[in-house]
Design a protein around this motif. Structure first.
Motif, PDB file in Angstrom:
ATOM      1  N   SER A 131       0.827  -1.205   0.000  1.00  0.00           N
ATOM      2  CA  SER A 131       0.000   0.000   0.000  1.00  0.00           C
ATOM      3  C   SER A 131       0.863   1.258   0.000  1.00  0.00           C
ATOM      4  O   SER A 131       0.580   2.234  -0.708  1.00  0.00           O
ATOM      5  CB  SER A 131      -0.919  -0.007   1.235  1.00  0.00           C
ATOM      6  N   VAL A 132       1.942   1.223   0.786  1.00  0.00           N
ATOM      7  CA  VAL A 132       2.869   2.361   0.842  1.00  0.00           C
ATOM      8  C   VAL A 132       3.461   2.644  -0.535  1.00  0.00           C
ATOM      9  O   VAL A 132       3.494   3.788  -0.996  1.00  0.00           O
ATOM     10  CB  VAL A 132       4.000   2.077   1.867  1.00  0.00           C
ATOM     11  N   VAL A 133       3.922   1.604  -1.220  1.00  0.00           N
ATOM     12  CA  VAL A 133       4.565   1.763  -2.530  1.00  0.00           C
ATOM     13  C   VAL A 133       3.617   2.374  -3.549  1.00  0.00           C
ATOM     14  O   VAL A 133       4.010   3.212  -4.371  1.00  0.00           O
ATOM     15  CB  VAL A 133       5.096   0.403  -3.037  1.00  0.00           C
ATOM     16  N   GLU A 134       2.338   1.996  -3.496  1.00  0.00           N
ATOM     17  CA  GLU A 134       1.369   2.492  -4.475  1.00  0.00           C
ATOM     18  C   GLU A 134       0.704   3.794  -4.046  1.00  0.00           C
ATOM     19  O   GLU A 134      -0.132   4.341  -4.765  1.00  0.00           O
ATOM     20  CB  GLU A 134       0.301   1.427  -4.743  1.00  0.00           C
ATOM     21  N   GLY A 135       1.060   4.299  -2.852  1.00  0.00           N
ATOM     22  CA  GLY A 135       0.481   5.554  -2.393  1.00  0.00           C
ATOM     23  C   GLY A 135      -1.005   5.460  -2.083  1.00  0.00           C
ATOM     24  O   GLY A 135      -1.762   6.401  -2.319  1.00  0.00           O
ATOM     25  N   VAL A 136      -1.423   4.302  -1.544  1.00  0.00           N
ATOM     26  CA  VAL A 136      -2.839   4.087  -1.212  1.00  0.00           C
ATOM     27  C   VAL A 136      -3.036   4.237   0.302  1.00  0.00           C
ATOM     28  O   VAL A 136      -2.488   3.445   1.076  1.00  0.00           O
ATOM     29  CB  VAL A 136      -3.306   2.684  -1.669  1.00  0.00           C
ATOM     30  N   PRO A 137      -3.809   5.231   0.754  1.00  0.00           N
ATOM     31  CA  PRO A 137      -4.084   5.393   2.191  1.00  0.00           C
ATOM     32  C   PRO A 137      -4.832   4.189   2.756  1.00  0.00           C
ATOM     33  O   PRO A 137      -5.538   3.486   2.031  1.00  0.00           O
ATOM     34  CB  PRO A 137      -4.946   6.660   2.250  1.00  0.00           C
ATOM     35  N   MET A 138      -4.695   3.976   4.067  1.00  0.00           N
ATOM     36  CA  MET A 138      -5.212   2.757   4.695  1.00  0.00           C
ATOM     37  C   MET A 138      -6.156   3.024   5.858  1.00  0.00           C
ATOM     38  O   MET A 138      -6.017   4.007   6.578  1.00  0.00           O
ATOM     39  CB  MET A 138      -4.039   1.926   5.233  1.00  0.00           C
ATOM     40  N   ILE A 139      -7.118   2.127   6.028  1.00  0.00           N
ATOM     41  CA  ILE A 139      -7.852   1.964   7.285  1.00  0.00           C
ATOM     42  C   ILE A 139      -7.378   0.640   7.855  1.00  0.00           C
ATOM     43  O   ILE A 139      -7.410  -0.388   7.178  1.00  0.00           O
ATOM     44  CB  ILE A 139      -9.378   1.918   7.081  1.00  0.00           C
ATOM     45  N   CYS A 140      -6.906   0.644   9.089  1.00  0.00           N
ATOM     46  CA  CYS A 140      -6.270  -0.531   9.675  1.00  0.00           C
ATOM     47  C   CYS A 140      -7.195  -1.210  10.684  1.00  0.00           C
ATOM     48  O   CYS A 140      -7.617  -0.594  11.660  1.00  0.00           O
ATOM     49  CB  CYS A 140      -4.969  -0.136  10.365  1.00  0.00           C
TER      50      CYS A 140
END
Length: 475
Positions: free
Chosen positions: A383-392
């Motif tokens: 997710s970090v590499v693709e620049g996608v924000p997360m809900i954890c």
């Protein structure tokens, strides 16, 4: 040919779970690209799954120095090897000690065109591999496929017990922890691995990880699937225990960079899945507006109660966002569920549910604007590499730690741990995808840039991989 002139021969032995296997297959290919011979050792069960669902065999055909080998894990063939049986699996793996030693000393792994093993790279969780390596005189390097921040928590467990911060009571979940250097001021009891909540210092899960700070420094070095720009301050803390650190991540992206520069290398996409991927979700994503879809996946081990499943589903439907949801056949405890008609209707209108997805491809897709994740380390890095924000929504082990860093330190999303309520799920999806969309995307884009820069010539991970290869050659 004189065996002394042949390339070094590395044996890689990962923990037999989807995440560690996925990471170490990438490492194996990186080392093959660097001209080394690699034997990739897995359990018989993992080998069967890899050959059935991944393209590992066809992909590695272009590397004559690669060899796939397996040994039993000590469990019956029909054992589910699920999250409930992990302790049994870990205990059973210790029976591999003699099998591993016999494999390394039998001559089976060498030939006229292949030297005997000159270096072992094994998961640092399996300490017996270091004992075997020392007995037969082969240098060993450990690899840990969890986050540096969680590994550092493991290193500090004795200090937490000594200070009285472990065990703790249920009402102290939000109390800040003071005995983990580098995490003062933001890290709470709630953010510790789940086994720390048992209240029992004799808990078998706690005992498994209590000696990490003395076990990991035994090896010649320690490989971490991270990059300095993301976890640099914590990596510096670990270096006080393990001075010879190789931060060479994100491994999946590092491999893509190397393959892009190797015109003669295999052009086959990398698939290391232990599950059958359903690619029907890609045409569905193609039909969605840019950055509109929330991708939902809780990895290969997490399981939900029926009530949690329904609450999550209501929250996703009520958010109004298009969603792609991975629901494994064993994701939900205790069998079938009667699906409310409003959920069926909402999913039909703007949802897509599959049993397993090609996750790297999904996260790289232009329609995906957010990721509701269990915060496993591979998923977090992808997710970090693709620049996608997360809900954890973490499940166990390192995931509680990772989710706190995603939300509080790296500002890459929201931490939803310890709650599963449809109102909160809806609120958080809207917050990530609409209300604070620009804020999170800006942070995610900045970190994605750093993740890519560290892999370029002169970057931190680029240089550390070079150093690792040179050190292996010098052994």
């Amino acid at each position: 040919m004189d065996k002394e002139t042949l390339p070094p021969h590395v044996l890689i032995f990962p923990l037999p779970l989807q995440g560690p296997v996925n990471s170490t297959v990438k490492l194996a290919e990186l080392l093959c690209l660097s001209g080394l011979h690699v034997t990739f050792l897995v359990t018989d069960h993992i080998r069967t799954q890899l050959l059935k669902y991944s393209n590992i065999q066809s992909r590695f055909n272009s590397y004559p120095g690669f060899h796939l080998e397996s040994i039993p894990d000590g469990l019956p063939e029909l054992h589910p090897r699920s999250v409930d049986g992990l302790m049994e699996l870990f205990e059973s793996l210790k029976t591999n000690r003699t099998l591993l030693k016999d494999l390394l000393t039998s001559g089976k792994l060498s030939s006229e065109s292949r030297r005997p093993v000159t270096c072992i790279i094994a998961d640092g969780f399996m300490g017996y591999t270091c004992d075997v390596a020392n007995e037969i005189g082969i240098p060993i390097i450990y690899i840990r496929t969890i986050s540096a921040c969680c590994l550092w928590v493991f290193f500090c467990l004795p200090k937490l017990i000594e200070s009285g911060e472990l065990p703790f009571a249920e009402h102290e979940l939000d109390t800040q922890i003071k005995s983990i250097p580098g995490m003062e001021g933001f890290f709470r009891h709630r953010d510790l691995p789940l086994f720390c909540r048992s209240g029992n210092l004799e808990d078998p899960n706690l005992m498994l990880y209590l000696h990490e700070g003395t076990e990991n420094p035994r090896a010649h070095g320690l490989i971490l699937n991270t990059f300095d720009e993301l976890e640099g301050p914590i990596v510096s803390q670990i270096r006080s225990f393990c001075p010879n650190l190789y931060t060479i991540g994100p491994l999946h992206s590092h491999l893509k960079f190397k393959l892009a520069g190797e015109s003669s290398s295999s052009s086959l996409p990398s698939s290391n899945s232990l599950w059958k991927e359903d690619k029907s979700c890609i045409p569905w994503l193609d039909s969605q507006p840019p950055k509109s879809v929330i991708y939902v996946s809780f990895g290969s081990l997490a399981v939900m109660k029926k009530e949690q499943y329904i609450e999550l589903w209501h929250g996703l439907v009520n958010s109004g966002c298009p969603f792609l949801w991975v629901v494994r056949s064993n994701s939900v405890l205790n069998g079938s569920i009667e699906i409310p008609p409003e959920l069926s209707k909402g999913t039909e209108e703007r949802g897509c549910i599959v049993e397993w997805a090609p996750q790297e491809e999904v996260l790289a897709h232009g329609a995906v604007g957010g990721f509701l994740t269990h915060s496993g380390w591979n998923a977090t890095l992808e997710s970090v590499v693709e620049g996608v924000p997360m809900i954890c929504w973490p499940y166990f082990l390192d995931q509680q730690v990772n989710s706190r860093f995603v939300g509080e330190v790296w500002k890459l999303g929201l931490d939803m741990k310890d709650t599963c309520d449809r109102v909160i799920v809806e609120k958080m999806v809207r917050e990530l995808m609409e209300d604070r969309r620009d804020e999170f995307r800006k942070s995610a884009d900045q970190m994605a840039t750093l993740a890519n820069q560290c892999l370029m010539k002169g970057g931190s991970s680029y240089c550390n991989l070079d150093r690792l290869v040179n050190d292996i050659k010098a052994m």
